[in-house]
Design an enzyme around this catalytic site. Structure first.
Site, PDB file in Angstrom:
ATOM      1  N   ASP A  25       0.869  -1.168   0.000  1.00 32.79           N
ATOM      2  CA  ASP A  25       0.000   0.000   0.000  1.00 32.79           C
ATOM      3  C   ASP A  25       0.908   1.220   0.000  1.00 32.79           C
ATOM      4  OD1 ASP A  25      -1.673   2.117   0.506  1.00 32.79           O
ATOM      5  OD2 ASP A  25      -2.505   1.313   2.380  1.00 32.79           O
ATOM      6  N   LYS A  87       2.838  11.233  -3.356  1.00 33.40           N
ATOM      7  CA  LYS A  87       1.777  10.606  -4.145  1.00 33.40           C
ATOM      8  C   LYS A  87       0.912  11.655  -4.869  1.00 33.40           C
ATOM      9  CE  LYS A  87      -1.734   6.985  -3.450  1.00 33.40           C
ATOM     10  NZ  LYS A  87      -2.275   6.068  -2.428  1.00 33.40           N
ATOM     11  N   GLU A 184      -7.293   0.515  -4.444  1.00 29.91           N
ATOM     12  CA  GLU A 184      -7.288   0.439  -2.975  1.00 29.91           C
ATOM     13  C   GLU A 184      -8.625  -0.016  -2.383  1.00 29.91           C
ATOM     14  OE1 GLU A 184      -5.666   4.288  -2.101  1.00 29.91           O
ATOM     15  OE2 GLU A 184      -3.699   3.684  -2.854  1.00 29.91           O
ATOM     16  N   ASP A 206     -13.097   5.252   1.177  1.00 28.72           N
ATOM     17  CA  ASP A 206     -11.657   5.228   1.436  1.00 28.72           C
ATOM     18  C   ASP A 206     -11.110   6.647   1.403  1.00 28.72           C
ATOM     19  OD1 ASP A 206      -8.933   4.907   1.452  1.00 28.72           O
ATOM     20  OD2 ASP A 206      -8.837   3.460  -0.176  1.00 28.72           O
TER      21      ASP A 206
END
Lengths: 633, 175
Positions: A25, A87, A184, A206
């Protein structure tokens, strides 16, 4: 979990050698690596027992770097050279990055993807992510005691093609074989669904450090089917920190801050946010370099108020995804909460209110994605028996299209199409004697090209000169199981075919990646040549095992002569894999691939026929009503 | 199995408009489970390429048969009656008038931010479509009257578009 009634004879009987595979992850704030050990998915901690790795990289003038807690400590001291939340920069140009003015980095606005000037050199977001991934790979290899066959890397479901490609490039740069890019929320659904035997419609909400995803899934025995997905790839916990930060500036009436002071206050803001999860009031105090002193109290009420628009921003995509799935709130059986930012009470409250039910919080929101990815990696590595298997049907999050006349978008593949998917569209020339056609590929939901994200441009040349409107140019979009797009174009008339295949590379060329790969080797203990040889040997081993297992179940498809040729090619590959010539191994791999191409086609055919055989057995066993309809053809 | 077989043959479903959707789902999943790229993550390049092609093919077949409009269009094309919307825009004027009235109603409701009015419109269009699809089922499966079926399918394309616009308007009001 049984998926098919028919068990493949060759597969379940052979005791498998357990292959080392991990799920990673790669988060905005924290990253994790997990694996399946003795049937259980577990997060691999560092030598101090810490499961999380802060996604922070500190660069030094001598070319060395630190990743994780060590880097995080340096964040306020040296904000320009300590990169956090990278990210948010993946696959992005400077103008795409929300709030980049507030970031302390020295950006270089390179077309396609930004670069960062650090004391350790110019870094692309891909290289920074690769440094995080490499740390996790080394952690896993040390813990598992061997080289990995591959990794499943998770990405936000709402990541577009450039962001996915950038993530895959980063993994490659870190020396990882990518078994699959996995969304994800889908990874979370796998972990939740398998552990709880869940069936029905589930929503996965999420909210990570920098990205928001909502996925609506249908879970049934052995099948995870994504019905719709949506989100915002630049909305996350970071933004809540930012809101607190702004509130501090206002409440304490501070003058414009230095980079160091801003970084310190942002850290205090994050700490206050986390403190408010368990307490009603969070004290915020800091002594700035400017001599000013901050001493404030932030209550849950104020925090809820200043973050209200952010929470509301997550509910929009939820409504849209439900509508795309053709479902109403009452049809959703459970809402799985994922990502550290879902710990905030106001988020829990808003989600519960919208879905009219308590959200499910029985999984660790920080770990569930990595655990699901580890389970999928274990499956893809072939560590599970044929009867302990599941099928994952995922979708693309955003519409893919082409630019047509007048800057308009012709939609080719709509959002929420199940992958893999391909679609072809024919175009023609608009001028007499036109010999070239510019193809511009975009992604997004808007009608105008300028409102969508530009993915790639290429030119199809060599079209025979014809009258306008008589050429037939077929453009084909293919999205693979990683959600990555490849586009090809062909001119079909008068027997002349021109063909070009593009794999858009989003700001990083293959040459650039190769040279980055070389550079990164120079700074690590890895010897580039040895690594390349080892990779070839792993590839060889993988292919030999695949062919041997294929022969075990299906050698009857081959004549004695064909079988002998394949076996000879296996023996040749085995021999060259023992040597140290990478070139020879690659040649032997190509040779074995060539000799088994027809065999592969025959096997695929047999698999498909087997699917039908499975149905007939079901029909005999009594599903009379449904099966009867299928009999006449 | 022939890669170029038609969608019904590929999924072993009877070639008709009325469809057992639970059976279609089941057949699709069984076939997808055999060819999906996840089953070939450790295979050689040739097998992985084949798997990508087959899984793409199986998805296309399922998506086409799943939705009634694309299923009807596909059945018509198999019967040699292509529904070419671009070359067949000559619709009866009373139908076009009605479409304009619908569209005006949507635009008005959107402007007036009447969410409940949009929901009602959505419901009415849905009802209309349901009757139309039942009609198409008779024309295709029982009467094999393809020219009339093609005409009804073209009308349904208008209605599907209208429904999309209503949903779009509802989404815009949400924002």
């Amino acid at each position: 979990m049984a998926l098919l009634q028919i068990v493949e004879p060759g597969e379940s009987a052979a005791p498998h050698q357990h292959k080392l595979a991990v799920g990673i992850d790669l988060g905005t704030t924290n990253s994790l690596v997990a694996t399946v050990r003795s049937g259980l998915a577990v997060v691999i901690s560092d030598e101090l027992g810490r499961p999380l790795l802060p996604s922070v990289v500190a660069y030094h003038a001598d070319g060395s770097y630190e990743v994780g807690y060590e880097a995080q400590v340096r964040q306020t001291l040296d904000p320009r050279n300590v990169i956090a939340s990278v990210k948010r920069l993946m696959g992005r140009g400077l103008k795409d990055i929300v709030n980049h003015e507030a970031m302390p980095y020295d950006f270089d606005d390179v077309p396609g993807m930004v670069r960062l000037h650090t004391t350790g050199g110019v870094k692309s977001p891909v290289a920074v992510s690769a440094d995080i991934l490499r740390t996790l790979r080394e952690r896993a290899e040390a813990s598992l005691g061997g080289a990995l066959v591959g990794a499943v890397i998770t990405v936000p479901a709402y990541f577009d093609d450039s962001q996915r490609q950038a993530t895959k490039d980063a993994a490659r740069l870190a020396g990882l074989t990518v078994l699959r890019l996995l969304n994800e929320p889908t990874a979370a659904a796998i972990a939740y669904g398998l552990d709880n035997g869940a069936e029905g419609i589930y929503a996965v909400y999420d909210l990570g450090g920098g990205t928001f995803d909502i996925s609506i899934l249908k879970l049934s025995k052995g099948v995870f089917e994504v019905l719709a997905t949506g989100g915002d790839s630049s909305l996350g916990g970071d933004d809540f920190d930012q809101r607190i930060f702004c509130w501090i500036l206002e409440a304490a009436k501070l003058k414009p801050l230095s980079i160091e002071d801003a970084s310190l206050l942002l850290t205090r803001a994050r700490e206050a946010k986390e403190y408010l999860t368990l307490h009603g009031v969070a004290p915020i105090s800091a002594r700035l370099n400017s001599g000013e002193v901050v001493d404030l109290k932030l209550t849950t009420e104020i925090f809820t108020e200043i973050s209200q628009t952010l929470v509301a921003k997550t509910i929009q995509p939820v409504k849209k995804a439900l509508r795309d799935a053709g479902l109403s709130v009452s049809e959703v059986k459970g809402v799985v909460m994922v990502g550290g930012a879902t710990r905030m009470p106001q988020v829990q409250h808003a989600v519960g209110e919208f879905f009219r039910q308590e959200p499910l919080n029985n999984l660790d929101p920080d770990k569930v994605v990595a655990l699901g990815a580890a389970k999928q990696a274990n499956l893809l590595a072939g560590n599970r028996a044929a009867d302990d298997d599941w099928l994952l049907l995922d979708v693309i999050p955003l519409t893919l299209g082409l630019e047509t006349m007048g800057g308009l978008v012709e939609k080719i593949i709509p959002r929420n199409s199940t992958i893999p998917v391909a679609r072809a569209q024919e175009f023609t020339t608009f001028r007499d004697g036109q010999t070239a056609l510019a193809v511009h590929i975009v992604q997004g939901e808007r009608e105008l090209v300028s409102d969508c994200r530009s993915l790639a441009r290429f030119e199809l040349r060599g079209i025979p000169p014809m009258v306008a409107g008589s050429a037939r140019i077929r453009v084909t979009f293919q999205v693979d199981a990683d959600g990555l797009l490849a586009v090809s174009a062909r001119e079909l008339t008068s027997g002349v075919e021109a063909k070009i295949s593009v794999k858009p590379s989003y700001g990083l060329t293959d040459g650039e990646i190769a040279s980055m790969l070389k550079d990164s080797m120079a700074h690590t203990k890895d010897d580039a040549q040895r690594r390349a040889l080892k990779e070839a040997q792993v590839d060889a081993q993988r292919l030999i095992e695949a062919v041997q297992s294929a022969l075990k179940s299906d050698s009857d498809l081959l004549s004695a002569e064909q079988l002998a040729r394949v076996e000879a090619a296996i023996a040749a590959l085995q021999a060259s894999a023992l040597g140290d010539s990478r070139r020879q191994i690659t040649q032997a791999i190509d040779d074995l691939e060539a000799k088994t191409r027809d065999f592969a086609a025959q096997r695929m055919d047999k698999s498909i026929r087997r699917a039908f055989a499975g149905k007939r057995i079901d029909a005999l066993e009594g599903a009379a009503s449904a099966a009867g309809v299928g009999e006449h053809r | 199995m022939d890669f170029n077989a038609d969608h019904f043959t590929l999924l072993e479903m009877p070639r008709s408009f009325r469809i057992d959707s639970a059976l279609l789902d089941k057949r699709y999943r069984e076939l997808a489970a055999q060819v999906h790229p996840d089953k070939f993550a450790q295979a050689g390049d040739a097998e992985r390429r084949l798997s990508l092609q087959w899984a793409t093919r199986v998805n296309e077949a399922y998506q086409t048969l799943k939705k009634p409009l694309s299923r009807a269009q596909y059945l018509l094309s198999l019967a040699g009656h292509e529904v070419d919307a671009n070359n067949n825009t000559a619709m009866p004027s009373e139908f076009l008038m009605e479409q304009m009235e619908w569209r005006e109603a949507v635009a008005e409701a959107r402007l007036a931010r009447e969410q409940s009015e949009l929901e009602q419109l959505h419901h009415r269009v849905k009802q209309r479509m349901k009757r139309r699809y039942e009609q198409v089922a008779g024309l295709l499966d029982d009467q094999q009257d393809y020219p009339t079926a093609a005409d009804r399918v073209r009308r349904l394309m208008f209605l599907e578009k209208l429904l999309f616009e209503i949903d779009d308007a509802m989404a815009a009001l949400d924002a």
